[in-house]
Design a protein around this motif. Structure first.
Motif, short mmCIF file in Angstrom:
data_model
loop_
_atom_site.label_atom_id
_atom_site.label_comp_id
_atom_site.label_asym_id
_atom_site.label_seq_id
_atom_site.Cartn_x
_atom_site.Cartn_y
_atom_site.Cartn_z
N GLN A 1 30.51 57.43 39.04
CA GLN A 1 30.08 56.04 39.18
C GLN A 1 31.17 55.20 39.82
O GLN A 1 32.36 55.48 39.69
CB GLN A 1 29.73 55.46 37.80
N VAL A 2 30.73 54.17 40.53
CA VAL A 2 31.63 53.24 41.20
C VAL A 2 31.25 51.82 40.77
O VAL A 2 30.07 51.48 40.73
CB VAL A 2 31.53 53.38 42.72
N GLN A 3 32.26 51.03 40.47
CA GLN A 3 32.04 49.63 40.15
C GLN A 3 32.65 48.78 41.27
O GLN A 3 33.74 49.07 41.75
CB GLN A 3 32.68 49.26 38.82
N LEU A 4 31.93 47.73 41.65
CA LEU A 4 32.36 46.83 42.71
C LEU A 4 32.44 45.42 42.15
O LEU A 4 31.49 44.93 41.55
CB LEU A 4 31.38 46.86 43.88
N VAL A 5 33.58 44.78 42.37
CA VAL A 5 33.77 43.41 41.89
C VAL A 5 34.15 42.53 43.06
O VAL A 5 35.19 42.75 43.70
CB VAL A 5 34.85 43.35 40.81
N GLU A 6 33.31 41.54 43.33
CA GLU A 6 33.54 40.63 44.45
C GLU A 6 34.24 39.37 43.98
O GLU A 6 34.12 38.97 42.83
CB GLU A 6 32.22 40.23 45.11
N SER A 7 34.94 38.74 44.91
CA SER A 7 35.55 37.45 44.64
C SER A 7 35.71 36.70 45.95
O SER A 7 35.64 37.31 47.03
CB SER A 7 36.91 37.62 43.96
N GLY A 8 35.91 35.38 45.85
CA GLY A 8 36.22 34.60 47.04
C GLY A 8 35.12 33.70 47.55
O GLY A 8 35.34 32.96 48.51
N GLY A 9 33.94 33.72 46.95
CA GLY A 9 32.90 32.82 47.40
C GLY A 9 33.19 31.39 47.02
O GLY A 9 34.17 31.09 46.33
N GLY A 10 32.34 30.47 47.50
CA GLY A 10 32.52 29.08 47.16
C GLY A 10 31.79 28.16 48.11
O GLY A 10 30.92 28.59 48.87
N LEU A 11 32.18 26.90 48.05
CA LEU A 11 31.58 25.85 48.88
C LEU A 11 32.57 25.44 49.96
O LEU A 11 33.75 25.17 49.65
CB LEU A 11 31.22 24.65 48.01
N VAL A 12 32.09 25.37 51.19
CA VAL A 12 32.96 25.01 52.30
C VAL A 12 32.15 24.20 53.30
O VAL A 12 30.92 24.35 53.39
CB VAL A 12 33.56 26.27 52.96
N GLN A 13 32.82 23.33 54.03
CA GLN A 13 32.15 22.56 55.07
C GLN A 13 31.95 23.41 56.32
O GLN A 13 32.71 24.36 56.57
CB GLN A 13 32.95 21.31 55.41
N ALA A 14 30.96 23.04 57.10
CA ALA A 14 30.72 23.73 58.37
C ALA A 14 31.99 23.72 59.21
O ALA A 14 32.69 22.70 59.29
CB ALA A 14 29.57 23.06 59.11
N GLY A 15 32.28 24.86 59.82
CA GLY A 15 33.49 25.01 60.60
C GLY A 15 34.66 25.56 59.82
O GLY A 15 35.69 25.93 60.41
N GLY A 16 34.51 25.61 58.51
CA GLY A 16 35.58 26.10 57.66
C GLY A 16 35.62 27.60 57.54
O GLY A 16 34.86 28.32 58.22
N SER A 17 36.50 28.08 56.66
CA SER A 17 36.71 29.52 56.49
C SER A 17 36.71 29.89 55.02
O SER A 17 37.06 29.08 54.15
CB SER A 17 38.06 29.93 57.10
N LEU A 18 36.32 31.12 54.76
CA LEU A 18 36.41 31.72 53.43
C LEU A 18 36.76 33.19 53.61
O LEU A 18 36.44 33.80 54.64
CB LEU A 18 35.09 31.63 52.67
N ARG A 19 37.39 33.75 52.58
CA ARG A 19 37.70 35.18 52.59
C ARG A 19 37.13 35.81 51.33
O ARG A 19 37.48 35.40 50.22
CB ARG A 19 39.20 35.42 52.66
#
Length: 118
Positions: A1-19
């Motif tokens: 079995q493999v477990q995947l944990v995501e992080s880094g989402g959120g709210l950003v204005q148009a033109g912005g960046s997220l990782r």
């Protein structure tokens, strides 16, 4: 079995960046391709980008030139750098891991919300 944990989402204005980051644990030796998919309300889950263990990359046309996928095999982690974000990028982003074996089912993370305001 493999477990995947995501992080880094959120709210950003148009033109912005997220990782986004996705860390895999468990039987990580069984994984070949890792990637990101997204699903907006009322829509199907669509491919965003994938990267194989050897570094072969595939992008959806809608994100080419704006998003960059990368992978650290030593850390069993895949990243998605998202630049020049648009409101239409708003969705739940899911990490995906495809096993080497074609008879094995893929693994999915729990999803992380990305919201881009105009």
């Amino acid at each position: 079995q493999v477990q995947l944990v995501e992080s880094g989402g959120g709210l950003v204005q148009a033109g912005g960046s997220l990782r986004l980051s996705c860390a895999a644990s468990g039987s990580t030796f069984s994984i070949n391709v890792m990637g990101w998919y997204r699903q907006a309300p009322g829509n199907q889950r669509d491919l965003v980008a994938t990267i194989s263990w050897g570094g072969t990359i595939n992008y959806a046309d809608s994100v080419k030139g704006r998003f960059t996928i990368s992978r650290d095999n030593a850390k069993n982690t895949v990243y998605l750098q998202m630049n020049s974000l648009k409101p239409e990028d708003t969705a739940v982003y899911y990490c995906n891991a495809m096993p080497w074996s074609s008879v094995s089912n893929p693994y999915w993370g729990q999803g992380t919300q990305v919201t881009v305001s105009s």
